[in-house]
Design a protein around this motif. Structure first.
Motif, mmCIF file in Angstrom:
data_model
loop_
_atom_site.group_PDB
_atom_site.id
_atom_site.type_symbol
_atom_site.label_atom_id
_atom_site.label_comp_id
_atom_site.label_asym_id
_atom_site.label_seq_id
_atom_site.Cartn_x
_atom_site.Cartn_y
_atom_site.Cartn_z
ATOM 1 N N ASP A 178 -5.536 -2.047 -3.700
ATOM 2 C CA ASP A 178 -6.316 -0.821 -3.616
ATOM 3 C C ASP A 178 -7.339 -0.731 -4.743
ATOM 4 O O ASP A 178 -7.175 -1.320 -5.802
ATOM 5 C CB ASP A 178 -5.397 0.404 -3.698
ATOM 6 C CG ASP A 178 -4.473 0.513 -2.512
ATOM 7 O OD1 ASP A 178 -4.798 -0.069 -1.459
ATOM 8 O OD2 ASP A 178 -3.413 1.153 -2.636
ATOM 9 N N SER A 203 -5.503 10.719 4.716
ATOM 10 C CA SER A 203 -6.488 10.450 3.675
ATOM 11 C C SER A 203 -6.471 11.563 2.637
ATOM 12 O O SER A 203 -6.625 12.742 2.969
ATOM 13 C CB SER A 203 -7.891 10.344 4.284
ATOM 14 O OG SER A 203 -8.858 10.097 3.283
ATOM 15 N N ASP A 231 -5.952 6.872 2.078
ATOM 16 C CA ASP A 231 -6.085 6.974 0.624
ATOM 17 C C ASP A 231 -5.013 7.896 0.055
ATOM 18 O O ASP A 231 -4.691 8.930 0.646
ATOM 19 C CB ASP A 231 -7.470 7.508 0.267
ATOM 20 C CG ASP A 231 -8.587 6.742 0.972
ATOM 21 O OD1 ASP A 231 -8.417 5.528 1.196
ATOM 22 O OD2 ASP A 231 -9.611 7.365 1.301
ATOM 23 N N TYR A 273 -7.385 8.545 -7.049
ATOM 24 C CA TYR A 273 -6.913 8.168 -5.714
ATOM 25 C C TYR A 273 -7.125 6.681 -5.468
ATOM 26 O O TYR A 273 -8.089 6.086 -5.941
ATOM 27 C CB TYR A 273 -7.548 9.021 -4.615
ATOM 28 C CG TYR A 273 -8.967 8.699 -4.211
ATOM 29 C CD1 TYR A 273 -9.250 7.828 -3.162
ATOM 30 C CD2 TYR A 273 -10.043 9.311 -4.849
ATOM 31 C CE1 TYR A 273 -10.545 7.561 -2.763
ATOM 32 C CE2 TYR A 273 -11.345 9.059 -4.453
ATOM 33 C CZ TYR A 273 -11.590 8.179 -3.411
ATOM 34 O OH TYR A 273 -12.891 7.919 -3.020
ATOM 35 N N ASN A 309 -8.462 4.281 5.422
ATOM 36 C CA ASN A 309 -8.445 5.740 5.601
ATOM 37 C C ASN A 309 -7.052 6.341 5.383
ATOM 38 O O ASN A 309 -6.720 7.368 5.972
ATOM 39 C CB ASN A 309 -8.980 6.130 6.979
ATOM 40 C CG ASN A 309 -10.459 5.844 7.114
ATOM 41 O OD1 ASN A 309 -11.234 6.042 6.186
ATOM 42 N ND2 ASN A 309 -10.867 5.353 8.288
ATOM 43 N N THR A 338 -8.195 12.369 -1.171
ATOM 44 C CA THR A 338 -9.238 11.844 -2.045
ATOM 45 C C THR A 338 -9.695 12.870 -3.082
ATOM 46 O O THR A 338 -9.389 14.053 -2.990
ATOM 47 C CB THR A 338 -10.462 11.410 -1.216
ATOM 48 O OG1 THR A 338 -10.929 12.523 -0.444
ATOM 49 C CG2 THR A 338 -10.109 10.256 -0.282
ATOM 50 N N ALA A 366 -7.562 3.546 -2.778
ATOM 51 C CA ALA A 366 -8.127 3.333 -1.440
ATOM 52 C C ALA A 366 -8.329 1.854 -1.192
ATOM 53 O O ALA A 366 -8.700 1.101 -2.093
ATOM 54 C CB ALA A 366 -9.462 4.060 -1.311
ATOM 55 N N ASN A 367 -8.076 1.436 0.053
ATOM 56 C CA ASN A 367 -8.333 0.048 0.422
ATOM 57 C C ASN A 367 -9.115 -0.071 1.728
ATOM 58 O O ASN A 367 -9.204 -1.155 2.311
ATOM 59 C CB ASN A 367 -7.028 -0.744 0.529
ATOM 60 C CG ASN A 367 -6.101 -0.204 1.608
ATOM 61 O OD1 ASN A 367 -6.504 0.591 2.460
ATOM 62 N ND2 ASN A 367 -4.843 -0.636 1.578
#
Length: 295
Positions: free
Chosen positions: A165, A211, A190, A182, A188, A213, A184-185
């Motif tokens: 991530d 998700s 996250d 946060y 969606n 964020t 994220a990779n």
């Protein structure tokens, strides 16, 4: 990496009549309150609908006086902004000579000086409570990481080493002990994480398949975190949770991918779909102000 992130999260639309704005679109990415609650800072980018004129140097940091709605550009070629706890200084991710680094300057944009000088793309700063240091995002080996540095440029420390991530949008706790961000990779899903201010004891707070964020500490006691939560195919909404990841609940009916509570907790600033910042009364849900960036 930065352009891909912007395409995913910017809520963009035409501001005003096309004849007046030459059909340009205003993108607003972040919000920061001044400690006295009188000003809102945000990053603004004007561009064509097809992004054909996109260039990183077009980002500017604006400062709005909420009551008068006076809009002042305080930093050119700058993306993302944070306000120090005393209100006297701001930090931005500023592009200069083809490289974006963290810069510190007076609240009105004067006396700017570089903080980070590493050969990385640096942005999304957040101040320590005493105003002596910053955490921020740096793109290292193609991954978005979180680093820490003193305002005089000393004491650089990499806090995250992402395995899969990217670690986005750090926020330093008012109590000085933790950083929330946060992970994220691109799927969606996250997730909001928290870690100690030295990068240890990193763990997931949201723990779902949706998700989550743009988190930030929402009060001076660091008991509450504000963040954006999106259900599957749903519109992002402002949520809060406690510092342990419990008591998750919507913050009224604020539909925005980026929201921040005022220092006194009575108002909510959020980025609206139509390229402006709205100030909402937390108790009533009524609109207090509408801040529209000037081109």
């Amino acid at each position: 990496m930065l352009r891909k992130l912007l395409s995913s999260f910017l809520l963009l639309s035409t501001v005003g009549a096309s004849a007046q704005q030459d059909s340009l679109i205003a993108g607003i990415q972040d919000i920061a309150w001044s400690p006295d609650g009188q000003y809102i800072y945000c990053s603004v980018l004007w561009h064509n609908r097809d992004w054909s004129d996109f260039a990183p140097h077009k980002w500017k940091v604006h400062r709005f006086h909420i009551r008068s709605k006076v809009d002042t550009v305080v930093a050119d070629s700058a993306y993302t902004v944070a306000v120090a706890a005393n209100g006297y200084r701001i930090a931005v991710g500023k592009l200069r000579n083809g490289k974006r680094n963290i810069w510190s300057m007076d609240a009105d944009g004067r006396h700017a000086r570089p903080v980070s000088t590493n050969p990385t793309d640096d942005y999304s700063p957040s101040w320590s409570p005493d105003g002596m240091a910053l955490v921020y995002n740096a793109t290292i080996d193609g991954k978005v990481e979180i680093c820490r540095i003193r305002v005089d440029g000393s004491g650089y420390q990499r806090l995250t080493v992402s395995k899969g991530d990217n670690a986005h949008s750090p926020s330093w706790s008012p109590r000085d002990d933790r950083v929330v961000y946060y992970a994220a990779n691109g799927d969606n899903k996250d997730q909001v994480h928290v870690m100690r201010a030295d990068g240890t004891n990193d763990h997931n707070l949201t723990n779902d398949t949706l998700s989550n964020t743009f988190p930030a500490w929402a009060d001076a006691d660091a008991r509450t975190i504000i963040y954006s939560h999106s259900a599957k195919k749903g519109e992002p909404m402002a949520y809060t949770m406690d510092a342990e990841g419990k008591k998750k609940e919507p913050l009224g009916d604020v539909r925005s991918f980026y929201s921040r509570l005022s220092p006194d907790g009575k108002q909510i600033a959020c980025i609206d779909k139509v390229g402006l910042v709205r100030i909402i009364d937390r108790a009533t849900g009524g609109q207090v102000a509408e801040l529209r960036p000037m081109h």
